[in-house]
Design an enzyme around this catalytic site. Structure first.
Site, PDB file in Angstrom:
ATOM      1  N   GLY C 492       7.739  15.369   3.153  1.00  0.00           N
ATOM      2  CA  GLY C 492       7.398  16.737   3.662  1.00  0.00           C
ATOM      3  C   GLY C 492       7.081  16.539   4.494  1.00  0.00           C
ATOM      4  N   SER C 531       3.434   3.851   5.403  1.00  0.00           N
ATOM      5  CA  SER C 531       2.432   5.026   5.350  1.00  0.00           C
ATOM      6  C   SER C 531       2.347   5.609   7.116  1.00  0.00           C
ATOM      7  CB  SER C 531       1.311   4.949   4.309  1.00  0.00           C
ATOM      8  OG  SER C 531       1.713   4.581   2.983  1.00  0.00           O
ATOM      9  N   LYS C 718      -5.288   9.021   7.964  1.00  0.00           N
ATOM     10  CA  LYS C 718      -4.988   7.847   7.116  1.00  0.00           C
ATOM     11  C   LYS C 718      -3.480   7.972   7.023  1.00  0.00           C
ATOM     12  CE  LYS C 718      -9.586   6.227   6.667  1.00  0.00           C
ATOM     13  NZ  LYS C 718     -10.912   5.958   5.711  1.00  0.00           N
ATOM     14  N   GLY C 721       0.477   7.497   1.178  1.00  0.00           N
ATOM     15  CA  GLY C 721       1.654   7.515   0.292  1.00  0.00           C
ATOM     16  C   GLY C 721       1.697   5.446   0.149  1.00  0.00           C
ATOM     17  N   GLU C 722       1.129   5.224   0.128  1.00  0.00           N
ATOM     18  CA  GLU C 722       1.268   3.810  -0.454  1.00  0.00           C
ATOM     19  C   GLU C 722       0.050   3.141  -1.619  1.00  0.00           C
ATOM     20  OE1 GLU C 722       4.043   1.220   2.131  1.00  0.00           O
ATOM     21  OE2 GLU C 722       2.744   1.778   3.830  1.00  0.00           O
TER      22      GLU C 722
END
Lengths: 158, 82, 763
Positions: C492, C531, C718, C721-722
């Site tokens: 996205g 990320s 920040k 994702g991770e």
């Protein structure tokens, strides 16, 4: 190799195609008709990314031979919207951000439609069990379930 | 003089048992040059395989990040991710 | 400039618009890797090793070449033999020689599924038939699969030229241990004397696959002029270009890569597998070549993440202050060196303010596929162990595990074990949010007869990265905006890019179209991973939109014949700034775009940057579960993921990252593992036997977004994702212990293992 002549209704249109004996319906859709919305994630019926409706029944098209389509009425993801008008499930998937990469999305949408066709008022648990054959690795299913429940409510006129 | 520390042993082949040095450098480029002058080979090691954390902010592959005289500088392995 | 102040009113950032690529994806029209085709293309297939470890004595391709319809057969001899060269790629330091040998084996096969040869033919079935006609003569060698077995002095050695780095003196005997690494803060050995309570335990995690649903796929066309085009799904079009150029000995300018939609990656598509082979096949056959992996090939031939063995020792005083910690991590790299051992050592104690810590580990090769990155590579393995140990400590101290974490939590000013003093971190905020969450404050409820219920929590850390990124903003002739990002959109990010540009330009996000550029239509960008995209590429896009905004003001000034400083930009229009500037009707972007030829030409903003200062991510998760005493089956009843995200540009997609990461972690905790036969063959290379979580396994995943802005990003972003895959394994194990009284120290906590552990505990 001799090919089989098949006539089927695909997304509302009477369609003829030739396929060889080992071609799956998924191969026919993707390679012969250019309907690449149905995806191959596993080829063994485990992921549901190739889900289609055959006479209203939810089927993994990778587990069906093209020749078996003779005389059937098939809906793929490409036939889910009504022209420019998205199906309520498609709309709700967008609004709820129920897709990330979007690869499993066609299969999940087709499976969700099959659910709501059969059961317009599913519980969350029923939706989760119905969709248990559709793998999604991105979303954790949360927003998919939200979108399905919301679409169901809207389709019931709530 | 910025205080430069090394928490891992990645610099041991160059620095031996030294893990902390004071260095006068106004940016990462000057830091690398000075480290290499004192410990030949270390400059390339830092440039190719390490990140430089300046006052807690991890910087990678950049010469231009400024270093203040009272900065805390740490040499750490380069970070990537999934 | 930044948009962080309390007085800055954000109109787009923080809202939840529909993503720009959404409709294509819900109607089945978006083109993923395998959906792409070009005229005249033929089909490539890969022959893979059936052995875990063998010397290739000979390969005879003559029968395959003679088969009607076969256009090319390649082996390693069709690619350059690349000398050893260290480089920083994917999830860490690696070597292009190893990357080449992993793409196609030269002298030895090192794992079941290792590519040995490839064929291109006029149909996929002819290509498959041709594979069966290739004769490979192997000399089968002893294999080693387990990480600790591989470390033993008498283990079968994978690489005769691999000597352990980071040990004194330099070894003279080849080893499967590629590297030893250590981080040290203070003096842990003597600090244990201050501890009233010490917990010590050994943990083990299984390697797991990223299990993206889209198998790897590409179409490659190599022209007679030596120029190639590649259409593929990957985590970086520039990564594919660079690696292919290196592995084929081509110039970068001769390769153009078009990013197709990517059906999940999670780190697993930060490398090339098929593309170099398809290039070699296309070059040899003179035809465009399409290649796709089957699911079995994805499991056998592409990178899972490392499994590991971890020894943890932690000591604390009676009042809950952790005074000493030690941790040893043995991490699988697969067939070639390069496990994420660095981050595995740097992350697991980064949640705590500790003064005496030693953490060391080993990068170990064994006869498994070479690992690839997977969300926060390294951190989940070591953090499972340390966060389980912290829970055990809480139990021994009779303390609430959340309170114990609060007492020891890292804050701004804490010196991390890997060196830097932490800054702008929001870990305590995640703990406070957990403490006041509805989940933490709700009763667990009673278990049904024959079941046991428990609650657990755990935390985790990931650095996040920035790096090189490019973005462009174009004003079209009609005043609409096109934003080009250099990064494949995996979850996205086109939405967030467009939103940041719309915010800067004061526009409705619907009027901004965001696309992902090919390697010739946007500046270089490091891959989508770590990320980094919304942080780094978002920063580039924001800067490019600011250039456009400033230029629009200049053009308005020209049209009004006033100084540029006398124009201000508000809600997508140029206004004279105050009374003195003169009286003019505001100009829209369309007004200015319509006159752009007359005022100096097209209006374009482009930014190529090397973004630094990705803010660190901290996450805290809470898990309620129920264990069936009879079957050992575990049901997750409730789950909450809390994370400091800096600033959520599109909160729905940020929540989605937290939910998806948490569920991958739940799979890692409860079910997922690679199963090997005695002779080293992968025994569960399919989704039926490698079971990832399905919808009916899970509850809703609640999320709490904590926003401690990152001052280095214009909107405070920040990476998100991770971090969410770091805490789940320990959160589930801690809940399991709470439910059953049994500490499960080995993953996965699958029903047979839980059943066996319950039996053992009942004596």
């Amino acid at each position: 190799m001799a090919k089989t002549h098949v006539t089927a209704t695909i997304n509302g249109e009477e369609t003829e195609f030739l396929c060889d004996g080992q071609q799956t319906m998924l191969d026919v859709l993707r390679d012969e008709m250019g309907l690449t919305g149905s995806k191959e994630g596993c080829g063994s019926g485990d992921c549901g990314a190739c889900s289609i409706l055959v006479d209203g029944r939810l089927v993994c098209s990778c587990l069906m031979f093209g020749a078996e389509a003779e005389g059937t009425d098939i809906m793929t993801i490409e036939g889910m919207a009504d022209g420019d008008k998205l199906h309520p499930l498609q709309q709700k998937f967008l609004e709820h951000a129920a897709l990330q990469c979007g690869f499993c999305t066609p299969g999940v949408l087709v499976a969700s439609k099959a659910l709501l066709d059969k059961n317009p008022n599913p519980t969350e648990e029923e939706a989760r069990y119905w969709l248990a054959g559709n793998l999604c690795r991105c979303t954790g299913y949360d927003k998919i379930i939200e979108a399905v429940m919301d679409a169901a409510a809207e389709m019931r006129g709530e | 003089m910025a205080r430069v520390t090394v928490a891992s042993q990645m610099c041991r082949p160059f620095m031996g048992t030294v893990t902390e040095v004071e260095i006068d450098a106004s940016n990462v480029r000057a830091l690398i040059r000075e480290l290499d002058r004192r410990y030949p080979g270390l400059g390339n090691q830092v440039e190719e395989s390490m990140a430089v954390a300046i006052d807690g902010v991890i910087c990678q592959d950049t010469y231009l990040e400024p270093i203040n005289p009272d900065s805390e500088v740490c040499l750490i392995p380069k970070i990537a991710g999934g | 400039m930044n948009y962080l102040g309390k007085d800055v009113e954000l109109k787009v950032v923080g809202t939840r618009p529909i993503r720009p690529d959404g409709v294509e994806k819900v109607i089945g029209r978006a083109a993923f890797g395998a959906d792409f085709r070009v005229a005249g293309m033929i089909h490539g297939k890969v022959l893979r090793s059936p052995h875990a470890h063998a010397r290739i004595k000979s390969i005879d391709t003559s029968k395959a070449e003679a088969l009607k319809g076969v256009r090319a057969v390649i082996t390693a001899n069709d690619l350059p033999n690349i000398p050893s060269e260290e480089a920083f790629v994917g999830e860490g330091p690696a070597n292009f020689r190893d990357m080449s040998l992993n793409t196609i084996a030269r002298d030895k096969v090192l794992y079941d599924g290792h590519a040995v040869a490839a064929v291109a033919a006029t149909s996929p079935s002819i290509a498959e038939e041709a594979l069966r006609l290739i004769d490979v003569e192997y000399e089968v060698l002893p294999n080693v699969i387990d990480v600790e077995e591989a470390m033993k002095p008498d283990a079968p050695i994978l690489h005769d030229d691999l000597f352990t780095q980071g040990v004194d003196p330099k070894p003279t005997k080849a080893s499967n241990i590629a590297k030893r690494m250590e981080f040290k803060l203070g003096d842990s050995a003597s600090a244990f004397s201050k501890a009233d309570v010490i917990v010590e335990r050994k943990y083990k995690t299984a390697p797991v696959h990223q299990a993206y649903i889209e198998p790897h796929a590409c179409v490659v066309s190599y022209g007679a002029d030596g120029q190639a085009q590649i259409w593929c799904s990957s985590q970086g079009q520039f990564m594919v270009r660079a690696y292919c150029a290196k592995l084929l000995g081509m110039d970068i300018a001769d390769i153009r890569v078009f990013p197709l939609e990517i059906g999940g990656g999670f780190g697993g598509k930060t490398l090339v597998y098929l593309e170099p082979l398809a290039l070699a096949l296309s070059r040899k056959s003179g035809k465009p070549v399409k290649m796709t992996m089957s699911r079995e090939e994805v499991f056998r031939g592409s990178g899972p993440t490392s499994g590991g063995a971890i020894n943890v020792k932690i000591g604390a005083t009676k009042n809950g202050r952790i005074v000493a910690a030690e941790c040893e991590v043995m991490l699988q790299a697969g067939a070639f060196p390069g496990s994420p051992i660095g981050p595995a050592l740097m992350t697991p104690f980064a949640m705590y303010d500790l003064s005496d810590v030693t953490i060391w580990g080993y990068d170990v090769v064994s006869n498994r596929p070479k690992v690839a990155a997977y969300r926060a590579p390294g951190a989940p393995v070591s953090t499972f162990a340390t966060e389980s140990a912290v829970d055990e400590l809480a139990k021994q101290l009779d303390m609430d595990p959340l309170e114990l974490r609060l007492i020891n939590a890292a804050k701004d000013g804490t010196k991390a074990v890997y060196g830097p003093t932490l800054k702008d971190i929001g870990f305590v905020e995640t703990l406070e949010a957990a403490k006041s969450s509805s989940h933490w404050n709700s009763p667990l409820g009673d278990a049904a007869p024959g079941k046991r219920r428990g609650r657990g929590m755990a935390s985790g850390f990931w650095f996040n990265i920035g790096g090189e990124s490019s973005g462009a903003t174009y004003v079209n002739e009609d005043g609409t905006i096109t934003v080009v990002s250099g990064n494949p959109d995996i979850g996205g990010s086109r939405a967030s890019m467009g939103m940041m540009a719309a915010e800067v330009l004061g526009m409705d996000v619907k009027d901004v179209r965001t696309v992902v550029g090919d390697t010739t239509s946007v500046g270089f960008s490091f891959l989508t991973g770590g990320s980094r995209v919304t942080f780094a590429t978002g920063m580039a896009v924001t800067q490019s939109a600011e250039m456009v905004r400033d230029e629009l003001c200049k053009r308005a000034a020209l049209l009004w014949e006033i100084p540029a400083e006398a124009v201000e930009w508000k809600d997508g229009k140029a206004y004279p700034a105050g009374e003195n500037a003169g009286k003019f009707d505001p100009l829209t972007i369309a007004d200015i775009a319509g006159k752009s030829a007359r005022t100096g030409g097209p209006i374009t903003g482009k930014a190529s940057i090397n973004a630094q200062g990705a803010g660190p991510g901290y996450a805290t998760h809470i898990c309620d579960l129920e264990v069936d005493e009879e079957t050992g089956h575990t049901t997750v009843l409730r789950y909450t993921a809390i994370q400091d995200v800096g600033k959520a540009i599109h909160p729905s997609y940020v929540e989605g990252q937290l939910q998806g990461g948490a569920v991958q972690g739940i799979g890692w905790a409860l079910n997922e593992e690679y199963v090997y036969t005695k002779d080293g063959r992968l025994d569960n290379a399919g989704f039926l036997d490698y079971r990832i979580p399905v919808a009916s396994d899970l509850p809703m995943i609640e999320t709490i977004l904590v926003e401690v802005p990152n001052p280095r990003h214009p909107f405070g972003v920040k990476g998100v994702g991770e971090p969410p895959i770091v805490p789940p394994m320990a959160a589930v194990a801690n809940a399991m212990e709470n439910a059953t009284g049994v500490r499960m120290s080995s993953l996965p906590m699958s029903p047979p293992r839980v059943r066996a552990a319950l039996d053992a505990s009942e004596g």
